[in-house]
Design a protein around this motif. Structure first.
Motif, PDB file in Angstrom:
ATOM      1  N   ILE A  86     -19.143 -29.375   3.698  1.00  0.00           N
ATOM      2  CA  ILE A  86     -19.727 -30.711   3.884  1.00  0.00           C
ATOM      3  C   ILE A  86     -20.969 -30.851   3.003  1.00  0.00           C
ATOM      4  N   GLU A  87     -21.121 -32.011   2.346  1.00  0.00           N
ATOM      5  CA  GLU A  87     -22.304 -32.260   1.519  1.00  0.00           C
ATOM      6  C   GLU A  87     -23.168 -33.387   2.091  1.00  0.00           C
ATOM      7  N   ASP A  88     -22.501 -34.365   2.706  1.00  0.00           N
ATOM      8  CA  ASP A  88     -23.190 -35.584   3.107  1.00  0.00           C
ATOM      9  C   ASP A  88     -23.941 -35.390   4.424  1.00  0.00           C
ATOM     10  N   PRO A  89     -25.269 -35.621   4.432  1.00  0.00           N
ATOM     11  CA  PRO A  89     -26.055 -35.410   5.652  1.00  0.00           C
ATOM     12  C   PRO A  89     -25.626 -36.301   6.823  1.00  0.00           C
ATOM     13  N   LEU A  90     -24.856 -37.366   6.539  1.00  0.00           N
ATOM     14  CA  LEU A  90     -24.443 -38.234   7.644  1.00  0.00           C
ATOM     15  C   LEU A  90     -23.294 -37.614   8.441  1.00  0.00           C
ATOM     16  N   VAL A  91     -22.532 -36.751   7.798  1.00  0.00           N
ATOM     17  CA  VAL A  91     -21.333 -36.215   8.458  1.00  0.00           C
ATOM     18  C   VAL A  91     -21.663 -35.462   9.746  1.00  0.00           C
ATOM     19  N   PRO A  92     -22.610 -34.494   9.702  1.00  0.00           N
ATOM     20  CA  PRO A  92     -22.896 -33.801  10.969  1.00  0.00           C
ATOM     21  C   PRO A  92     -23.392 -34.755  12.044  1.00  0.00           C
ATOM     22  N   ARG A  93     -24.167 -35.754  11.656  1.00  0.00           N
ATOM     23  CA  ARG A  93     -24.672 -36.705  12.649  1.00  0.00           C
ATOM     24  C   ARG A  93     -23.525 -37.459  13.302  1.00  0.00           C
ATOM     25  N   ALA A  94     -22.527 -37.812  12.472  1.00  0.00           N
ATOM     26  CA  ALA A  94     -21.385 -38.549  13.014  1.00  0.00           C
ATOM     27  C   ALA A  94     -20.513 -37.651  13.878  1.00  0.00           C
ATOM     28  N   GLY A 128     -27.592 -25.107  12.747  1.00  0.00           N
ATOM     29  CA  GLY A 128     -26.481 -24.746  11.876  1.00  0.00           C
ATOM     30  C   GLY A 128     -25.802 -25.943  11.240  1.00  0.00           C
ATOM     31  N   GLY A 129     -25.988 -27.121  11.840  1.00  0.00           N
ATOM     32  CA  GLY A 129     -25.356 -28.318  11.291  1.00  0.00           C
ATOM     33  C   GLY A 129     -26.330 -29.182  10.521  1.00  0.00           C
ATOM     34  N   LEU A 130     -27.176 -29.892  11.267  1.00  0.00           N
ATOM     35  CA  LEU A 130     -28.098 -30.851  10.642  1.00  0.00           C
ATOM     36  C   LEU A 130     -28.987 -30.221   9.582  1.00  0.00           C
ATOM     37  N   LEU A 131     -29.754 -29.204   9.965  1.00  0.00           N
ATOM     38  CA  LEU A 131     -30.736 -28.641   9.038  1.00  0.00           C
ATOM     39  C   LEU A 131     -30.045 -27.990   7.849  1.00  0.00           C
ATOM     40  N   TYR A 132     -28.891 -27.397   8.105  1.00  0.00           N
ATOM     41  CA  TYR A 132     -28.151 -26.737   7.033  1.00  0.00           C
ATOM     42  C   TYR A 132     -27.714 -27.756   5.978  1.00  0.00           C
ATOM     43  N   PHE A 192     -24.130 -14.433   5.838  1.00  0.00           N
ATOM     44  CA  PHE A 192     -24.547 -13.669   7.014  1.00  0.00           C
ATOM     45  C   PHE A 192     -25.986 -13.986   7.388  1.00  0.00           C
ATOM     46  N   GLY A 193     -26.826 -14.192   6.396  1.00  0.00           N
ATOM     47  CA  GLY A 193     -28.222 -14.554   6.675  1.00  0.00           C
ATOM     48  C   GLY A 193     -28.307 -15.872   7.426  1.00  0.00           C
ATOM     49  N   LEU A 194     -27.532 -16.858   6.982  1.00  0.00           N
ATOM     50  CA  LEU A 194     -27.575 -18.167   7.632  1.00  0.00           C
ATOM     51  C   LEU A 194     -27.007 -18.100   9.041  1.00  0.00           C
ATOM     52  N   VAL A 195     -25.880 -17.408   9.200  1.00  0.00           N
ATOM     53  CA  VAL A 195     -25.253 -17.334  10.531  1.00  0.00           C
ATOM     54  C   VAL A 195     -26.127 -16.506  11.482  1.00  0.00           C
ATOM     55  N   ALA A 196     -26.669 -15.395  10.964  1.00  0.00           N
ATOM     56  CA  ALA A 196     -27.495 -14.549  11.834  1.00  0.00           C
ATOM     57  C   ALA A 196     -28.747 -15.297  12.286  1.00  0.00           C
TER      58      ALA A 196
END
Lengths: 330, 370
Positions: free
Chosen positions: B281-289, B192-196, B220-224
């Motif tokens: 969030i747009e930046d892929p680094l944010v979830p990693r941080a 739900g974080g990184l791949l999204y 709903f598709g993404l959350v489900a």
């Protein structure tokens, strides 16, 4: 009219990315949007394809106002974004099938559409291959097929051949020509490549600083540039006044100093100017290192209207650099 | 609806095509379960205790005998004879021995004369756990030495008898509910974080947004699909973890049904919460941080590895709103206490409520445009 854009404006805060652009694209036409990076091409195409809201003005896709009836507009158009976004660990067919479902194509039609498209883009035998195993050109063809799964009449392509080798580019061009003929598509294409625009487009719009600076057929655009011929000449140690002397030659409409003693001379009469130029050089005792004569290209048109070389822009930095995937630190 | 299913189909096909996500979600909690489960909660054995005997009398001999008994039975420590307390102290300081006992001169005489005899204990208090264990052991030992040789006819002190409600739970079992929750959370963090966000950055969402899919179908598709993945991660680790830590209760159908409910509610709550955090969030680094912080902020206060009752007030407050707390509590109630469905109802309610709340907020914040 397949596409109709009326005084469309996009503002991001204080910055106006698109400043009141209007144009129309007729049914069955291939329309090119040319412009350097940051000119507003992508913003324009994103507004037309309902991806970002329009600040002012209106855009119609097959008669549907994109702001009022976005879903109706979306059903009429296929959109191929610049980035390759097919899922690499799904098969070719799965990628197409999921998009067909997203467009709500019924099961029977889905199967037929996928068969036809795979045939059209020459990927039938790769149908069950994972997308990761395809080459760049093949992936681009898959994306093109993906944009057509719901049989749209209008097709938007954002730089469809960026990053492809020359052979793959030609293959994509040929395929687009074939699809257009088979399906009666109206195509709007953005590109950095002049040869691509020249070869594919019926009409070309040049966009710069958010404005339309020129719009016509490639031939008419070339004619509109003063000087039908371009002479590129490089001298060995030219004297100071050479620029003025070249400009004074009969038939010469402009002389650009390209640096490194290289001049780009536009002339209405290429052969005569060439003779005069060589004679002048001999008289002045200046040695000519190189000389080339060519007809006006879209490059010249572009330089004429934007004052910039497009070639410099052709090498683009990737839009996003993906950080390494497994850097999890739970 | 069919568009929502297409989103779920894509996510699940990708998920099964590359099992990396599943493995990553599994490995970390399992490693933690095995390593922490064995590292913590054990009793101290094999410590080295220096003994300086300045007395040498019969009472000192009793102390020596007691030490020998510990050395050969409980094995908490081994006694090592030292000639001087200086040397013993120095060796405690340098870590050659873990503690030292000093039996002072005249010890035997003082015991017999009833003149408040004392034994000195030198500990390395930079290691709280070890020093307090040794101290407790010695306390126990001196109490035993103080017992009169002939027991009196009437018991003079009231002793506390501890009644444990549940069968002995070793630390690994205690950790298992946390590990199950963590596995689901890691799966949500990755899926739900990184791949999204990576999909967003690659322009995959741009492709979705030009289709006539509605905002609700997409959200709903993404959350489900995220919740389905987390349920699978939760189920696998529940079974594996129970087998590793020796819990047989999962084979009872009623327990399994309760577990499924808890896993489903937890997956939903975690995914909705993660979606809310990632929605703009747009930046892929944010979830990693963010993940290191999130993990610490949600996992540790949940009572998964240390009881909430030991927390200071502000940390308890955090635990009260942390969905992890309720997930861990629910899994504990099912796996360790077999407390019945009633015990997990509040947990289920909280998880579903927080999931619904965050999903509503996320849907409002989700932009149908780029």
């Amino acid at each position: 009219m397949a596409i109709q854009v009326e005084r469309i404006v996009k503002r991001f805060g204080d910055f106006t990315a698109v400043k009141g652009v209007s144009f129309q694209v007729a049914d069955g036409e291939v329309f090119g949007l040319l412009g350097p990076n940051g000119a507003g091409k992508s913003t324009l195409i994103r507004m037309m394809t309902t991806l970002i809201p329009i600040t002012e003005g209106r855009a119609f896709i097959d008669g549907h106002d994109v702001a009022e009836e976005p879903d109706a507009a979306r059903r009429c158009m296929g959109v191929i974004p610049q980035a390759l976004t097919s899922d690499i660990n799904l098969t070719v067919e799965e990628n197409l099938s999921i998009y067909a479902k997203l467009y709500g194509v019924p099961r029977e039609a889905r199967k037929r559409a996928i068969d036809e498209l795979l045939e059209a883009v020459d990927l039938t035998k790769w149908r069950d291959a994972e997308t990761r195993t395809l080459s760049g050109g093949m992936r681009r063809r898959l994306e093109i097929a993906r944009g057509l799964v719901h049989s749209p009449r209008i097709f938007f392509l954002d730089e469809p051949t960026t990053g492809l080798d020359p052979v793959s580019r030609v293959a994509v061009w040929e395929m687009l020509g074939k699809l257009k003929a088979q399906r009666g598509l109206t195509i709007l294409i953005t590109t950095h490549y002049m040869d691509e625009a020249d070869r594919l487009c019926d009409r070309i719009a040049i966009v710069d600083h958010g404005e339309l600076v020129a719009l016509d057929t490639p031939a008419a655009l070339k004619r509109s540039v003063p000087g039908n011929n371009v002479i590129e000449v490089q001298f060995q140690a030219p004297p100071e006044d050479l620029h003025g002397r070249l400009a004074a030659l009969p038939g010469v409409t402009s002389v650009q100093d390209e640096g490194a003693a290289m001049f780009r001379v536009l002339s209405t009469d290429g052969s005569r100017t060439t003779t005069d130029l060589v004679e002048t050089a001999v008289r002045m005792g200046v040695e000519i290192k190189s000389l080339s004569v060519q007809n006006t290209t879209l490059d010249d048109v572009f330089v004429h209207y934007t004052g910039r070389q497009l070639r410099d822009e052709a090498v683009k930095a990737p839009l996003f650099v993906m950080p390494p995937r497994p850097g999890m630190q739970p | 609806m069919s568009r929502m299913l297409a989103i779920i189909e894509r996510e699940l096909r990708k998920f099964f095509r590359s099992p990396a996500l599943m493995l990553a979600a599994m490995v970390f909690p399992l490693v933690q379960l095995v390593i922490l489960g064995n590292a913590f909660g054990g009793k101290i054995t094999g410590a080295r205790m220096g003994v300086v005997d300045y007395d040498g009398g019969p009472q000192a001999l009793r102390v020596w005998e007691a030490f020998d008994a510990i050395g050969s039975n409980a094995r908490t420590f081994q006694a090592i004879r030292y000639a001087s307390d200086k040397q013993a102290q120095e060796d405690v300081r340098t870590g050659r021995i873990d503690a030292a006992v000093v039996i002072p001169p005249q010890f035997s005489r003082r015991v017999l004369a009833g003149e408040d005899p004392r034994i000195g204990l030198v500990v390395d208090n930079s290691d709280q756990f070890l020093s307090s264990s040794l101290e407790a052991k010695l306390q126990e030992l001196t109490t035993a030495l103080n017992q009169p040789q002939v027991p009196p006819r009437v018991t003079r002190a009231i002793s506390l008898d501890l009644v444990e409600l549940y069968p002995f739970i070793d630390y690994m079992k205690y950790l298992l509910p946390g590990s199950i929750t963590l596995a689901m959370f890691v799966s949500v963090m990755i899926g739900g974080g990184l791949l999204y966000i990576d999909d967003k950055a690659r322009g995959v969402h741009e492709g979705f947004l030009v289709t006539p899919i509605t905002k609700l179908e997409l959200v709903f598709g993404l959350v489900a699909s995220g919740a389905i993945k987390a349920v699978m991660a939760g189920l696998v680790i529940t079974v594996l973890g129970s087998l590793i830590s020796g819990l047989g209760v999962i084979f009872q159908p009623a327990i399994l049904a309760q577990l499924l409910l808890m896993i489903a509610a937890t997956s939903f709550a975690f995914n909705a919460m993660m979606f809310l955090m990632m929605v703009r969030i747009e930046d892929p680094l944010v979830p990693r941080a963010m993940f290191g912080i999130l993990n610490t902020l949600l996992f540790f206060p949940s009572g998964a590895i240390y009881p909430i009752h030991a927390f200071p007030g502000w940390l308890r407050a955090l635990a009260t709103v942390d969905p992890f707390t309720y997930a861990v509590h629910g899994f504990k109630a099912i796996l360790l206490k077999e407390a019945g469905f009633q015990a997990i109802v509040p947990d289920l309610l909280f998880l579903v409520a927080i999931g619904a709340l965050t999903l509503t907020l996320a849907t409002r914040l989700f932009k149908r445009t780029l």
